[in-house]
Design an enzyme around this catalytic site. Structure first.
Site: not given
Length: 483
Positions: A229, A266
Site C-alpha cells: 500500500e 492513508c
C-alpha cells in the site's frame, strides 16, 4: 534503545519461521483460531503497558491508541471467527461424474493452503493497527503462515514489547515456536525479503520505498507476491445539490476528515471538488482555522510534510486559503489539468486542496485526471441520480472503495471491506489489506484429483468432521459428500 537485528539473529528468526510453516499449515482451523484469540486477549490485557510506550514514541493521544488496541484485538477475533467458521478455506468439491460430456469428470476437491513464512513491513502511522499486531500479521496468521515483522523505526520499543506479548501468548496457547518473529533495521528487512524462505510480503508506506521493495520481491530467483500500500489522494466530489442541502455540514466534515490524526491517515481526502460559486469558502477557512496544532508522528514525517507543503505553495495556480495547523489550498480544474503532476502528488499531513469546477464536463475531466486511489467519494442528492450513474463507473475504475455522502477516513474491519486500489495506491488491486478476505493474499489454491478419502486433508473428506461450509457440486452446504 533498540538496535538492528544481527545477521545471526536474523538467521534464527527465519529458520524458526521456516520450521513453523509445516505445523502451522497442518493445524486445524479451529485450533489456529484459538491461538489467535489468545493473542487478542493478551493484547487487551497488556494495553496499560503498551499504550504509554506508544504515546512516548508516536505523540499520538491515549484515546486514539487505546482505540487502536481494541481495533487490533477485534480484528484478530474476527479472523479467529472466520477460521472457525471455515469459509476462509474456500472449499469446492465436484464429485466424479462418469456421464459428464464431452469427457467423464474426475473427483476434484479444491482448498486454499498457506504460502509459508510472510514478511510484514510495519507502518508508522498506526503503531498497533498497521504494525506488529496489525492486519497483515493477523491475516497471515489466519491463513496459516508464520510471520516475520520488520519493525518500523518510528516506534521500536513498542514493536519489541508488542511482539513479546504476542509471542508469549502464541506459545502458551500451543502454537509452534517461530509462528511470529521480529526484526529491525532497513538493510535487515531487505535481506529478509531476498531470503528464499520468505514466500510473500506485505508493506504499508511511501511510494518510493514500496516500489523499491516490490522490485526486489519480483526479481528474486523465485519471485514472490508483494502486497504494497503506497499512496492515495482520496478525492471527494461534491454536487451543487449537495451543497444546497447541507453545505455547512460538508465543509465541517471535510476539514475534520483531512485533519484527523494530523492528516496522517492513508485515506485522508487530499482534494475536494466543489462547483464554482459554491459559497463555502468562509466556512472552510473558519473550520480549518479552528484546528488545534498537534505534533506529527516523528521528526522525519514532520520534515517530509514541511518540504511537501513548501513545494505545493510554489506551484503556479495554487493559492493559500488558510494557513496554520491545517492548511487549505485552492485552485480550479483548469489549473489542475495544466499542472496535474505537480498538484496530484501526495503530501502526507494536514493539508488539502479545494478545486472548483465550472461544468459537469470539467467535473468528469477532473475524475479522469486521477490515477489509482484507495477511495473516491461523491457527495450528492437523490436528484443527482443520473449524474451519479455516469460518474460511478469512472470512480470505480480509479478506486477500491467508493463512498456516497461520507468521508474516507475510518476503515471498517469487516467481511465486505476492501482497502486497496489501482496503482499507485496499492501494488495489487485485486486484494485488500483490511477485512476477512485479506487472508487470501497469503494462500494459494490446490485441487486434489481422485485422492482416496482417507488420504485427503480432513477438511476435504466426505464426512466433513469440522462441519464447515463447502461448495459441493455447486451448492454451499455443511452436509457430507453424497456417495
Amino acid at each position: 534503545m533498540t538496535s538492528d537485528t544481527t545477521t545471526a539473529e536474523l538467521e534464527q528468526v527465519l529458520s524458526d519461521a521456516a520450521a513453523a510453516a509445516k505445523p502451522l499449515a497442518a493445524s486445524a482451523p479451529a485450533v489456529r483460531a484459538e491461538w489467535i484469540r489468545a493473542v487478542a486477549d493478551a493484547l487487551d490485557a497488556a494495553a496499560d503497558e503498551l499504550v504509554p510506550i506508544a504515546i512516548r514514541e508516536s505523540s499520538l493521544p491515549e484515546p486514539r491508541l487505546r482505540g487502536e488496541v481494541a481495533r487490533s484485538s477485534g480484528q484478530l477475533r474476527m479472523f479467529a471467527d472466520a477460521l472457525a467458521e471455515g469459509s476462509l478455506l474456500e472449499i469446492i468439491i465436484d464429485t466424479a461424474d462418469p456421464q459428464a460430456k464431452p469427457v467423464p469428470r474426475p473427483d476434484l476437491r479444491r482448498v486454499l493452503v498457506p504460502l509459508g513464512p510472510v514478511l510484514v513491513f510495519a507502518a508508522s502511522n498506526f503503531p498497533f493497527a498497521f504494525s506488529v499486531c496489525g492486519g497483515d500479521t493477523a491475516s497471515a496468521l489466519a491463513a496459516g503462515c508464520p510471520v516475520v515483522v520488520k519493525a518500523h523505526p518510528g516506534h521500536p520499543e513498542l514493536s519489541v514489547r508488542t511482539a513479546a506479548v504476542m509471542i508469549d501468548a502464541l506459545l502458551a496457547a500451543g502454537a509452534p515456536a517461530g509462528t511470529l518473529g521480529l526484526i529491525q533495521g532497513y538493510d535487515v528487512g531487505v535481506t529478509a525479503l531476498k531470503d528464499p524462505r520468505i514466500t510473500a510480503a506485505g508493506f504499508t508506506g511511501s511510494v518510493p520505498a514500496g516500489k523499491a521493495l516490490h522490485e526486489i520481491a519480483v526479481t528474486r530467483p523465485e519471485p514472490i507476491p508483494f502486497y504494497g500500500e503506497l499512496g492515495s489522494l482520496n478525492p471527494v466530489f461534491v454536487t451543487q445539490a449537495a451543497i444546497d442541502a447541507r453545505g455547512n455540514e460538508i465543509a465541517a466534515g471535510y476539514v475534520g476528515s483531512f485533519t484527523l490524526g494530523v492528516g496522517q491517515f492513508c485515506t485522508k481526502p487530499g482534494l475536494l471538488f466543489l462547483p464554482a460559486g459554491h459559497g463555502l469558502e468562509d466556512q472552510l477557512i473558519e473550520a480549518a482555522g479552528g484546528v488545534a496544532a498537534a505534533p506529527m508522528l516523528n521528526d522525519r514525517i514532520a520534515s517530509g510534510f514541511s518540504s511537501g507543503l513548501d513545494r505545493l505553495r510554489k506551484v503556479d495556480g495554487l493559492r493559500v486559503l488558510s494557513d496554520g495547523p491545517a492548511t487549505l489550498l485552492g485552485t480550479t480544474v483548469a489549473e489542475l489539468l495544466e499542472r496535474r503532476e505537480e498538484i496530484l502528488e501526495e503530501c502526507f499531513g494536514p493539508v488539502s486542496i479545494v478545486v472548483e469546477y465550472s461544468s459537469i464536463e470539467e467535473l468528469t475531466a477532473a475524475v479522469e485526471a486521477f490515477e489509482g486511489n484507495l477511495t473516491a467519494t461523491l457527495h450528492a442528492e437523490s436528484d443527482d441520480a443520473d449524474l451519479a450513474r455516469d460518474l460511478l463507473p469512472l470512480l470505480t475504475a480509479r478506486a477500491g472503495r467508493v463512498l456516497w455522502n461520507g468521508w474516507p477516513t475510518g476503515v471498517a474491519v469487516s467481511w465486505a471491506q476492501h482497502h486497496g486500489g489501482p496503482f499507485p495506491s496499492t501494488v495489487g488491486s485485486i486484494h485488500t489489506s483490511v477485512g476477512a478476505t485479506a487472508a487470501r493474499r497469503f494462500q494459494r489454491p490446490v485441487a486434489y484429483q481422485d485422492i482416496p478419502d482417507a488420504v485427503l486433508p480432513e477438511v476435504l473428506r466426505n464426512t466433513n468432521p469440522a462441519g464447515i461450509p463447502r461448495r459441493i457440486n455447486g451448492v454451499v452446504t455443511t452436509a457430507e459428500v453424497p456417495q
